[in-house]
Design a protein around this motif. Structure first.
Motif, short mmCIF file in Angstrom:
data_model
loop_
_atom_site.label_atom_id
_atom_site.label_comp_id
_atom_site.label_asym_id
_atom_site.label_seq_id
_atom_site.Cartn_x
_atom_site.Cartn_y
_atom_site.Cartn_z
N LEU A 81 0.83 -1.20 0.00
CA LEU A 81 0.00 0.00 0.00
C LEU A 81 0.87 1.26 0.00
O LEU A 81 0.56 2.24 -0.69
N LEU A 82 1.96 1.24 0.75
CA LEU A 82 2.89 2.37 0.70
C LEU A 82 3.42 2.56 -0.72
O LEU A 82 3.53 3.70 -1.20
N ASP A 83 3.76 1.45 -1.36
CA ASP A 83 4.25 1.54 -2.75
C ASP A 83 3.20 2.16 -3.66
O ASP A 83 3.52 2.98 -4.52
N PHE A 130 10.89 10.50 2.92
CA PHE A 130 9.96 10.17 3.99
C PHE A 130 9.40 8.76 3.81
O PHE A 130 9.36 7.97 4.76
N MET A 131 8.98 8.42 2.60
CA MET A 131 8.42 7.09 2.36
C MET A 131 9.44 5.99 2.62
O MET A 131 9.11 4.93 3.16
N ASP A 132 10.70 6.22 2.25
CA ASP A 132 11.75 5.23 2.50
C ASP A 132 11.91 4.99 4.00
O ASP A 132 12.10 3.85 4.45
N ALA A 133 11.86 6.06 4.79
CA ALA A 133 11.99 5.91 6.24
C ALA A 133 10.83 5.12 6.80
O ALA A 133 11.00 4.29 7.71
N MET A 134 9.63 5.34 6.28
CA MET A 134 8.46 4.61 6.77
C MET A 134 8.57 3.11 6.49
O MET A 134 8.10 2.28 7.26
N ARG A 135 9.20 2.77 5.37
CA ARG A 135 9.40 1.34 5.07
C ARG A 135 10.34 0.70 6.09
O ARG A 135 10.29 -0.51 6.30
N MET A 136 11.20 1.50 6.70
CA MET A 136 12.11 0.97 7.72
C MET A 136 11.36 0.50 8.96
O MET A 136 11.90 -0.22 9.79
N GLY A 140 9.61 -7.15 7.38
CA GLY A 140 9.57 -7.88 6.12
C GLY A 140 10.10 -7.08 4.95
O GLY A 140 10.45 -7.67 3.92
N THR A 141 10.17 -5.75 5.09
CA THR A 141 10.78 -4.96 4.02
C THR A 141 12.30 -5.05 4.17
O THR A 141 12.82 -5.29 5.25
N LYS A 142 13.00 -4.85 3.08
CA LYS A 142 14.46 -4.94 3.13
C LYS A 142 15.07 -3.81 3.97
O LYS A 142 16.20 -3.92 4.45
N GLN A 143 14.29 -2.72 4.16
CA GLN A 143 14.81 -1.59 4.93
C GLN A 143 14.53 -1.71 6.43
O GLN A 143 15.04 -0.90 7.21
N TYR A 144 13.76 -2.72 6.85
CA TYR A 144 13.27 -2.77 8.23
C TYR A 144 14.39 -2.75 9.27
O TYR A 144 15.40 -3.44 9.15
N ARG A 145 14.16 -1.95 10.34
CA ARG A 145 15.07 -1.92 11.50
C ARG A 145 14.23 -1.74 12.75
O ARG A 145 13.29 -0.94 12.76
N ASP A 146 14.57 -2.47 13.80
CA ASP A 146 13.86 -2.29 15.06
C ASP A 146 14.80 -1.86 16.19
O ASP A 146 14.38 -1.72 17.35
N ARG A 147 16.08 -1.66 15.89
CA ARG A 147 17.08 -1.20 16.86
C ARG A 147 18.03 -0.23 16.17
O ARG A 147 18.25 -0.31 14.96
N GLY A 160 14.65 10.91 7.21
CA GLY A 160 13.44 10.71 6.42
C GLY A 160 12.17 10.87 7.22
O GLY A 160 11.19 11.44 6.74
N SER A 161 12.17 10.37 8.45
CA SER A 161 10.93 10.35 9.22
C SER A 161 10.60 11.70 9.84
O SER A 161 9.44 11.96 10.17
N ALA A 162 11.59 12.57 10.00
CA ALA A 162 11.37 13.82 10.72
C ALA A 162 11.95 15.04 10.01
O ALA A 162 11.24 16.01 9.76
N ALA A 163 13.24 14.99 9.68
CA ALA A 163 13.86 16.14 9.01
C ALA A 163 13.15 16.45 7.70
O ALA A 163 12.93 17.62 7.35
N ALA A 164 12.75 15.41 6.98
CA ALA A 164 12.06 15.61 5.71
C ALA A 164 10.75 16.37 5.90
O ALA A 164 10.34 17.16 5.04
N ILE A 165 10.09 16.16 7.05
CA ILE A 165 8.84 16.88 7.33
C ILE A 165 9.13 18.37 7.48
O ILE A 165 8.42 19.23 6.95
N GLY A 166 10.18 18.69 8.22
CA GLY A 166 10.57 20.09 8.37
C GLY A 166 10.89 20.74 7.03
O GLY A 166 10.52 21.89 6.77
N LEU A 167 11.55 19.99 6.16
CA LEU A 167 11.91 20.52 4.85
C LEU A 167 10.69 20.66 3.94
O LEU A 167 10.64 21.56 3.09
N GLN A 168 9.70 19.78 4.11
CA GLN A 168 8.45 19.93 3.36
C GLN A 168 7.72 21.21 3.77
O GLN A 168 7.14 21.92 2.94
N LEU A 169 7.73 21.51 5.06
CA LEU A 169 7.00 22.66 5.58
C LEU A 169 7.65 23.99 5.22
O LEU A 169 6.96 25.01 5.11
N LEU A 170 8.96 24.00 5.05
CA LEU A 170 9.69 25.25 4.92
C LEU A 170 9.17 26.16 3.81
O LEU A 170 8.94 27.36 4.04
#
Length: 325
Positions: A81-83, A130-136, A140-147, A160-170
């Motif tokens: 769905l993200l894709d 941002f989308m790449d960070a969300m896949r992390m 099951g995704t190749k980007q997944y990390r839990d630590r 991706g998850s946070a700095a990109a949001i600030g850059l979108q808003l600027l």
């Protein structure tokens, strides 16, 4: 270029506003200090981020409740769905026919988002990052990390998850300098908000099988995963954990200081809103300290009276600084 569904824009923006009001109390209150023409764009950016985040959260629920075979299938659906969302957004921005519908609500959010991106000339790359960070965050995704072993690793995720949001808003907020000059502070503010979330939500993240606090920063004070689990199970914060949290709060406040120096690079009329948002979010750190780091006992929030007081003070200050007719 305008989407054929532009007639639906008012409805789409209203839906985005409702999402922001329902889910982002501090964020929504701060947007009340923005001019009326900017608020819909900020609501659209928030609604998009929230929509994607909800999909990630759904993957977490699936992982925790179904048998392994079903987990693989359903989590794959979430990643898929993200894709599809990214594919549709790319198609909209390129002016191509839409590849498929992804649900009326999501379609409307993407309609408002596309209009916002075009209207304010927001760089598309911030959305793909941002989308790449969300896949992390999806098992099951190749980007997944839990630590995250180090703060450097965590900051790669927050890029991706946070700095990109600030850059979108600027570009929506506007600057008194070239946008590139204001970008480091905007990225830092996104990171500061995200790290505050991680400090507040340690228990919730453990329930989702994740630890976002850097392992090396915790280990320096004798905290490992077993101790985190023990604190969560007993709902008591060990003294070693208190020291680790105090250190991470100091790191977080340093990031806020970097971000706050950039507020004066924004257009004057938006500064009160961003200053209020920064003050209120940093206030969560104050609450953690005030309650003796009891993050495993209850969720830390800034009291409503303080939120209103900060917003009112910034609004009054903006009126005082406004030029006289």
């Amino acid at each position: 270029m305008r989407d054929p569904g532009a007639a639906q824009l008012p409805v789409a923006y209203r839906e985005c506003r409702q999402i922001a009001a329902a889910h982002g109390r501090t964020y929504f209150l701060a947007t009340r200090l923005l001019s009326a023409e900017r608020r819909p764009a900020v609501h659209a950016l928030y609604a998009f981020a929230r929509t994607v985040d909800d999909i990630v959260d759904r993957a977490d629920v699936i992982e925790g409740t179904l048998d392994p075979a079903a987990i693989d299938h359903r989590v794959e659906d979430c990643a898929g769905l993200l894709d599809r969302i990214e594919k549709q957004l790319r198609s909209r921005l390129e002016g191509n026919p839409l590849p498929e519908q992804i649900g009326e609500k999501r379609d409307r959010i993407l309609l408002a988002l596309t209009d916002t991106i075009e209207r304010y000339d927001i760089a598309h790359q911030h959305f793909w990052t941002f989308m790449d960070a969300m896949r992390m965050d999806i098992v099951g995704t190749k980007q997944y990390r839990d630590r995250y072993a180090t703060m450097a690793e965590l900051r790669e995720y927050m890029c991706g998850s946070a700095a990109a949001i600030g850059l979108q808003l600027l570009p929506v907020l506007g600057t008194v300098v070239p946008v590139a000059e204001a970008e480091p502070a905007a990225a830092a503010l996104g990171e500061a908000f995200q790290l505050t979330n991680f400090l507040r939500d340690v228990a919730e993240d453990l329930d989702r099988g994740r630890v976002y606090l850097p392992a090396d920063e915790l280990a320096a004070f004798g905290v490992d995963h077993d101790l985190l689990v023990h604190c969560h199970r007993t709902r008591r914060t060990d003294q070693r954990m208190r020291r680790a949290l105090a250190n991470l709060i100091a790191i977080n406040r340093d990031i806020y200081r970097v971000a706050d120096r950039g507020i004066d690079l924004l257009e004057p009329r938006v500064r009160p809103a961003i200053r209020a948002a920064s003050t209120l979010y940093a206030g969560i750190l104050d609450e953690i300290e005030h309650f003796d780091y009891a993050i495993f006992a209850h969720r830390m929030v800034v009291p409503r009276r303080r939120r209103i007081r900060v917003a009112a003070a910034e609004f009054a200050g903006a009126l005082r600084r406004a030029p006289r007719p």
